[in-house]
Design a protein around this motif. Structure first.
Motif, PDB file in Angstrom:
ATOM      1  N   HIS A  36      60.460  44.643  32.608  1.00 26.73           N
ATOM      2  CA  HIS A  36      61.766  44.500  33.259  1.00 26.73           C
ATOM      3  C   HIS A  36      61.918  43.079  33.810  1.00 26.73           C
ATOM      4  N   LYS A  37      63.151  42.545  33.784  1.00 31.65           N
ATOM      5  CA  LYS A  37      63.404  41.178  34.245  1.00 31.65           C
ATOM      6  C   LYS A  37      63.072  41.005  35.722  1.00 31.65           C
ATOM      7  N   GLY A  38      63.320  42.027  36.534  1.00 32.97           N
ATOM      8  CA  GLY A  38      63.000  41.944  37.952  1.00 32.97           C
ATOM      9  C   GLY A  38      61.511  41.763  38.192  1.00 32.97           C
ATOM     10  N   TYR A  39      60.693  42.383  37.345  1.00 32.07           N
ATOM     11  CA  TYR A  39      59.252  42.232  37.462  1.00 32.07           C
ATOM     12  C   TYR A  39      58.836  40.796  37.164  1.00 32.07           C
ATOM     13  N   LEU A  40      59.429  40.205  36.146  1.00 31.97           N
ATOM     14  CA  LEU A  40      59.105  38.817  35.813  1.00 31.97           C
ATOM     15  C   LEU A  40      59.524  37.871  36.926  1.00 31.97           C
ATOM     16  N   LYS A  41      60.678  38.143  37.544  1.00 34.10           N
ATOM     17  CA  LYS A  41      61.133  37.310  38.661  1.00 34.10           C
ATOM     18  C   LYS A  41      60.163  37.432  39.844  1.00 34.10           C
ATOM     19  N   MET A  42      59.699  38.647  40.099  1.00 35.97           N
ATOM     20  CA  MET A  42      58.743  38.859  41.177  1.00 35.97           C
ATOM     21  C   MET A  42      57.431  38.127  40.891  1.00 35.97           C
ATOM     22  N   LYS A  43      56.981  38.129  39.645  1.00 37.76           N
ATOM     23  CA  LYS A  43      55.755  37.428  39.282  1.00 37.76           C
ATOM     24  C   LYS A  43      55.910  35.918  39.499  1.00 37.76           C
ATOM     25  N   ASP A  44      57.095  35.357  39.213  1.00 39.34           N
ATOM     26  CA  ASP A  44      57.340  33.937  39.455  1.00 39.34           C
ATOM     27  C   ASP A  44      57.269  33.612  40.942  1.00 39.34           C
ATOM     28  N   ILE A  45      57.839  34.475  41.768  1.00 40.91           N
ATOM     29  CA  ILE A  45      57.787  34.271  43.215  1.00 40.91           C
ATOM     30  C   ILE A  45      56.338  34.344  43.701  1.00 40.91           C
TER      31      ILE A  45
END
Length: 84
Positions: free
Chosen positions: A24-33
């Motif tokens: 999911h895109k939200g998971y990738l965004k969280m990993k970047d943070i």
């Protein structure tokens, strides 16, 4: 015994493994943070958020020092009698 292992594996396998690797895109965004906070730059975690974190930290330190100074003044006023 093999049936019980298959049933347990059915419940123990994550949805990512079942979906074929789609994330999911939200998971990738969280990993970047999370990557931003894992950089070994010598800063504590509570200051890695940017300028807003530094302002809030310094404001907190100033308020704490002001409170300690006020307590010191209160103790001084209560312990030293006023000369009249």
């Amino acid at each position: 015994m093999n049936v019980s292992r298959a049933v347990i594996r059915q419940f123990a396998t994550s949805n990512v493994a079942k979906s074929g690797g789609e994330v999911h895109k939200g998971y990738l965004k969280m990993k970047d943070i999370q990557q931003k906070f894992q950089v070994p730059d010598g800063k504590p975690v509570f200051l890695k958020g940017g300028a807003a974190d530094q302002v809030l930290y310094r404001l907190t330190v100033l308020l704490c020092l002001g409170g300690i100074g006020g307590m010191g003044k209160l103790f001084w006023d209560l312990s030293v009698p006023k000369s009249e």
